[in-house]
Design a protein around this motif. Structure first.
Motif, PDB file in Angstrom:
ATOM      1  N   ASN A 261       0.829  -1.203   0.000  1.00  0.00           N
ATOM      2  CA  ASN A 261       0.000   0.000   0.000  1.00  0.00           C
ATOM      3  C   ASN A 261       0.864   1.254   0.000  1.00  0.00           C
ATOM      4  N   MET A 262       0.362   2.268  -0.676  1.00  0.00           N
ATOM      5  CA  MET A 262       0.987   3.582  -0.708  1.00  0.00           C
ATOM      6  C   MET A 262      -0.011   4.577  -0.120  1.00  0.00           C
ATOM      7  N   PRO A 263       0.343   5.770   0.285  1.00  0.00           N
ATOM      8  CA  PRO A 263       1.730   6.183   0.498  1.00  0.00           C
ATOM      9  C   PRO A 263       2.263   5.433   1.719  1.00  0.00           C
TER      10      PRO A 263
ATOM     11  N   ASN B 299      19.610  15.508  -0.453  1.00  0.00           N
ATOM     12  CA  ASN B 299      19.101  15.113  -1.764  1.00  0.00           C
ATOM     13  C   ASN B 299      17.968  14.113  -1.553  1.00  0.00           C
ATOM     14  N   LEU B 300      17.372  13.648  -2.648  1.00  0.00           N
ATOM     15  CA  LEU B 300      16.199  12.788  -2.524  1.00  0.00           C
ATOM     16  C   LEU B 300      16.516  11.479  -1.791  1.00  0.00           C
ATOM     17  N   GLU B 301      17.670  10.893  -2.087  1.00  0.00           N
ATOM     18  CA  GLU B 301      18.017   9.623  -1.432  1.00  0.00           C
ATOM     19  C   GLU B 301      18.096   9.793   0.081  1.00  0.00           C
TER      20      GLU B 301
ATOM     21  N   LEU C 148      10.536   0.723  -2.739  1.00  0.00           N
ATOM     22  CA  LEU C 148       9.389   1.499  -3.209  1.00  0.00           C
ATOM     23  C   LEU C 148       9.759   2.870  -3.775  1.00  0.00           C
ATOM     24  N   ILE C 149      10.995   3.297  -3.572  1.00  0.00           N
ATOM     25  CA  ILE C 149      11.355   4.655  -4.015  1.00  0.00           C
ATOM     26  C   ILE C 149      12.460   4.665  -5.074  1.00  0.00           C
ATOM     27  N   LYS C 150      13.535   3.944  -4.802  1.00  0.00           N
ATOM     28  CA  LYS C 150      14.746   4.063  -5.633  1.00  0.00           C
ATOM     29  C   LYS C 150      14.480   3.809  -7.126  1.00  0.00           C
TER      30      LYS C 150
ATOM     31  N   TYR D 279      11.623   3.422  -8.839  1.00  0.00           N
ATOM     32  CA  TYR D 279      10.565   4.270  -9.409  1.00  0.00           C
ATOM     33  C   TYR D 279      11.113   5.658  -9.730  1.00  0.00           C
ATOM     34  N   THR D 280      11.829   6.215  -8.773  1.00  0.00           N
ATOM     35  CA  THR D 280      12.323   7.588  -8.931  1.00  0.00           C
ATOM     36  C   THR D 280      13.359   7.671 -10.047  1.00  0.00           C
ATOM     37  N   GLN D 281      14.227   6.661 -10.110  1.00  0.00           N
ATOM     38  CA  GLN D 281      15.240   6.691 -11.177  1.00  0.00           C
ATOM     39  C   GLN D 281      14.592   6.580 -12.548  1.00  0.00           C
ATOM     40  N   LYS D 282      13.543   5.777 -12.655  1.00  0.00           N
ATOM     41  CA  LYS D 282      12.830   5.682 -13.941  1.00  0.00           C
ATOM     42  C   LYS D 282      12.122   7.005 -14.235  1.00  0.00           C
ATOM     43  N   GLN D 283      11.458   7.519 -13.202  1.00  0.00           N
ATOM     44  CA  GLN D 283      10.655   8.728 -13.378  1.00  0.00           C
ATOM     45  C   GLN D 283      11.498   9.919 -13.834  1.00  0.00           C
ATOM     46  N   TRP D 284      12.687  10.061 -13.240  1.00  0.00           N
ATOM     47  CA  TRP D 284      13.484  11.274 -13.501  1.00  0.00           C
ATOM     48  C   TRP D 284      14.715  11.027 -14.354  1.00  0.00           C
ATOM     49  N   GLY D 285      15.028   9.764 -14.605  1.00  0.00           N
ATOM     50  CA  GLY D 285      16.179   9.459 -15.462  1.00  0.00           C
ATOM     51  C   GLY D 285      17.501   9.829 -14.831  1.00  0.00           C
TER      52      GLY D 285
ATOM     53  N   ILE E 245      11.011  16.606  -3.865  1.00  0.00           N
ATOM     54  CA  ILE E 245      10.143  15.744  -4.689  1.00  0.00           C
ATOM     55  C   ILE E 245       9.522  14.635  -3.839  1.00  0.00           C
ATOM     56  N   ILE E 246      10.305  14.061  -2.934  1.00  0.00           N
ATOM     57  CA  ILE E 246       9.780  12.940  -2.147  1.00  0.00           C
ATOM     58  C   ILE E 246       8.902  13.441  -0.999  1.00  0.00           C
ATOM     59  N   ARG E 247       9.075  14.687  -0.643  1.00  0.00           N
ATOM     60  CA  ARG E 247       8.222  15.254   0.421  1.00  0.00           C
ATOM     61  C   ARG E 247       6.798  15.515  -0.058  1.00  0.00           C
ATOM     62  N   ARG E 248       6.548  15.316  -1.368  1.00  0.00           N
ATOM     63  CA  ARG E 248       5.172  15.381  -1.855  1.00  0.00           C
ATOM     64  C   ARG E 248       4.328  14.260  -1.236  1.00  0.00           C
ATOM     65  N   LEU E 249       4.996  13.165  -0.860  1.00  0.00           N
ATOM     66  CA  LEU E 249       4.266  11.989  -0.367  1.00  0.00           C
ATOM     67  C   LEU E 249       4.171  11.991   1.157  1.00  0.00           C
TER      68      LEU E 249
ATOM     69  N   ASN F  10      -4.750   6.986   2.036  1.00  0.00           N
ATOM     70  CA  ASN F  10      -5.021   8.196   1.238  1.00  0.00           C
ATOM     71  C   ASN F  10      -3.698   8.853   0.824  1.00  0.00           C
ATOM     72  N   TYR F  11      -3.506   9.000  -0.467  1.00  0.00           N
ATOM     73  CA  TYR F  11      -2.237   9.515  -0.999  1.00  0.00           C
ATOM     74  C   TYR F  11      -2.008  10.983  -0.651  1.00  0.00           C
ATOM     75  N   PHE F  12      -3.074  11.683  -0.318  1.00  0.00           N
ATOM     76  CA  PHE F  12      -2.948  13.124  -0.064  1.00  0.00           C
ATOM     77  C   PHE F  12      -3.412  13.473   1.341  1.00  0.00           C
TER      78      PHE F  12
ATOM     79  N   THR G 270       6.398   3.307 -15.241  1.00  0.00           N
ATOM     80  CA  THR G 270       6.325   3.654 -13.810  1.00  0.00           C
ATOM     81  C   THR G 270       4.988   3.250 -13.220  1.00  0.00           C
ATOM     82  N   ARG G 271       3.906   3.417 -14.005  1.00  0.00           N
ATOM     83  CA  ARG G 271       2.609   3.044 -13.429  1.00  0.00           C
ATOM     84  C   ARG G 271       1.625   2.658 -14.512  1.00  0.00           C
ATOM     85  N   ILE G 272       0.588   1.937 -14.075  1.00  0.00           N
ATOM     86  CA  ILE G 272      -0.512   1.600 -14.968  1.00  0.00           C
ATOM     87  C   ILE G 272      -1.780   2.195 -14.376  1.00  0.00           C
TER      88      ILE G 272
ATOM     89  N   TYR H 186       6.624  17.643 -19.699  1.00  0.00           N
ATOM     90  CA  TYR H 186       5.697  17.244 -18.624  1.00  0.00           C
ATOM     91  C   TYR H 186       6.140  17.742 -17.261  1.00  0.00           C
ATOM     92  N   TYR H 187       7.303  17.243 -16.812  1.00  0.00           N
ATOM     93  CA  TYR H 187       7.750  17.621 -15.470  1.00  0.00           C
ATOM     94  C   TYR H 187       8.958  18.552 -15.558  1.00  0.00           C
ATOM     95  N   PRO H 188       8.909  19.732 -14.936  1.00  0.00           N
ATOM     96  CA  PRO H 188      10.127  20.542 -14.845  1.00  0.00           C
ATOM     97  C   PRO H 188      11.127  19.829 -13.937  1.00  0.00           C
TER      98      PRO H 188
HETATM   99  N1  UDP Z   1       7.592   8.066  -5.728  1.00  0.00           N
HETATM  100  C1  UDP Z   1       8.217   6.878  -5.426  1.00  0.00           C
HETATM  101  N2  UDP Z   1       7.521   5.718  -5.488  1.00  0.00           N
HETATM  102  C2  UDP Z   1       6.217   5.679  -5.818  1.00  0.00           C
HETATM  103  C3  UDP Z   1       5.556   6.887  -6.123  1.00  0.00           C
HETATM  104  C4  UDP Z   1       6.269   8.068  -6.078  1.00  0.00           C
HETATM  105  O1  UDP Z   1       9.404   6.875  -5.131  1.00  0.00           O
HETATM  106  O2  UDP Z   1       5.635   4.581  -5.854  1.00  0.00           O
HETATM  107  C5  UDP Z   1       8.388   9.306  -5.679  1.00  0.00           C
HETATM  108  C6  UDP Z   1       9.000   9.642  -7.043  1.00  0.00           C
HETATM  109  O3  UDP Z   1      10.262  10.239  -6.819  1.00  0.00           O
HETATM  110  C7  UDP Z   1       8.027  10.665  -7.579  1.00  0.00           C
HETATM  111  C8  UDP Z   1       7.659  11.424  -6.325  1.00  0.00           C
HETATM  112  O4  UDP Z   1       7.586  10.410  -5.319  1.00  0.00           O
HETATM  113  O5  UDP Z   1       8.623  11.496  -8.549  1.00  0.00           O
HETATM  114  C9  UDP Z   1       6.358  12.179  -6.404  1.00  0.00           C
HETATM  115  O6  UDP Z   1       5.315  11.290  -6.720  1.00  0.00           O
HETATM  116  P1  UDP Z   1       3.898  11.799  -7.196  1.00  0.00           P
HETATM  117  O7  UDP Z   1       2.989  10.633  -7.168  1.00  0.00           O
HETATM  118  O8  UDP Z   1       3.531  13.000  -6.395  1.00  0.00           O
HETATM  119  O9  UDP Z   1       4.209  12.214  -8.681  1.00  0.00           O
HETATM  120  P2  UDP Z   1       3.264  12.615  -9.917  1.00  0.00           P
HETATM  121  O10 UDP Z   1       1.925  11.986  -9.673  1.00  0.00           O
HETATM  122  O11 UDP Z   1       3.260  14.100  -9.966  1.00  0.00           O
HETATM  123  O12 UDP Z   1       3.972  12.000 -11.076  1.00  0.00           O
END
Ligand code: UDP
Length: 373
Positions: free
Chosen positions: A94-96, A132-134, A149-151, A153-159, A169-173, A182-184, A281-283, A316-318
């Protein structure tokens, strides 16, 4: 033409909000949009009775009551609560990060047990302030959750490596020591019943607003600047200045959408694939944003693949690291030479905005620009 008060470049959420507020105050607005549809990246399209989020999942959430009331003028919202599930090498979490995740990860049952586990794992930080994020991730949730759950995904997401990404970025969660998926943390959350496009449609539905699609501002920039007293520009700010100071970086996305002859493909609107090897990264299974509304024998599913962005690709993402933020500041300084151009939106302001933040930023501009007397 002479009668327009504003030219708005881009019919996304920022541009449409500005046009709506300006028209409400009696201003005449021309909106031009380079694509063949309004609503920018919040565009949704109905297929088989299912609202498809064509540019990735958009869940509206805010703690700002004014913003929540504002958006509800244009659609009725359902009670959808985002509860993504992570798939790490076939095991589901489960997330977050909350008691369900900690329990699935370590078999712990109480917040005290979870805290003890995380405290033990964050020792590797040795009291260091995360830079940094790590480091931020490890100090929040420990090494196991970071690794699984982070490493990846994040590397794929941001390259890039988590070490080379900003901590914010990770403090969004949220991280929670209660059983709550609840994700938010926001007070208000939901999905507009019938999709997002109608919201922008209604915002632009005024005798004082004219909309022209398939129209490229940059191809006739000087002419437009000449013809209109003021321009609200929601494209990339470096593009506006012909990249003369350098290129701001973005992360690109590709979407692969398929329809299946079945009712339920994955059992949730969002499943994240958090290993490094799976290329997406996701479906997203769109029907679950509206509790399964639509054709019962069909479902529509989108895989989201991040990719290296280059100039000319859809941004898409700055990438808000130091270099890019510094470059953005230089463009902001340069833009002072154009007091009649007002920059806005994720691209014009180079910020990782959520939808509510886009509206708030626009309302601030409206206040400065239209309510100043
Ligand atoms: N993230 C992660 N694992 C997850 C989901 C998110 O590590 O399963 C990290 C990842 O670095 C991502 C950030 O949390 O860029 C923010 O995620 P969010 O879901 O807010 O991103 P968005 O929906 O805007 O793509």
């Amino acid at each position: 033409m002479q009668n327009y008060d504003y030219l708005v470049v881009g019919a996304g959420l920022f541009g449409a909000t500005f046009a709506y507020e300006a028209a409400k105050r009696g201003k005449r607005v021309k909106v031009i949009e380079k694509d063949d549809h309004i609503a920018g990246h919040i565009y949704t399209k109905e297929v088989d009775g299912i609202q498809v989020h064509e540019f990735g999942a958009h869940i509206f959430h805010t703690s700002n009551k004014k913003t929540w009331s504002f958006i509800q003028q244009f659609a009725e919202f359902n009670r959808y609560t985002n509860q993504p599930v992570a798939n790490y090498k076939g095991k589901m979490y489960n997330m977050p990060f909350n008691m369900n995740t900690f329990s699935e990860m370590w078999g712990v049952r109480t917040p005290a047990e979870a805290k003890a586990k995380i405290d033990e794992q964050r020792q590797v930080m040795d009291g260091k302030k995360p830079e940094n994020l790590e480091e931020q991730a490890i100090s929040l949730v420990g090494t196991d959750i970071y690794e699984k759950l982070i490493k990846g995904y994040t590397q794929k997401q941001w390259g890039r490596e988590c070490k080379d990404l900003p901590a914010f970025i990770i403090r969004r969660l949220p991280v929670r020591y209660i059983y709550d998926n609840n994700y938010f943390n926001d007070l208000y959350q939901g999905i507009p019943i019938g999709g997002y496009t109608q919201i922008v449609e209604k915002m632009l539905d005024s005798d004082l607003i004219d909309v022209e699609l398939n129209t490229d501002f940059l191809a006739n920039k000087e002419q437009y600047l000449n013809d209109y007293p003021k321009v609200v520009y929601t494209g990339t700010i470096d593009g506006f200045y012909d990249y003369q100071l350098g290129t701001l970086e973005y992360r690109g996305l590709k979407f692969e959408t398929k329809e299946f002859d079945m009712d339920n493909y994955q059992g949730n609107a969002v499943i994240n694939y958090t290993d490094a090897e799976t290329p997406w990264t996701r479906i997203i299974e769109h029907k679950w944003f509206e509790f399964g509304k639509g054709n019962k024998d069909k479902t529509i599913v989108t895989r989201e693949y991040p990719h290296t962005w280059k100039r000319g690709d859809e941004p898409y993402y700055p990438v808000n690291d130091q270099r890019n933020n510094d470059l953005f500041k230089q463009y902001r300084d340069l833009s002072k030479q154009d007091p009649n151009v007002l920059f806005g939106g994720r691209l014009g302001l180079y910020k990782y905005y959520n939808m509510d933040q886009v509206i708030e930023a626009c309302e601030n501009l409206v206040h400065r620009e239209l309510d100043k007397d």
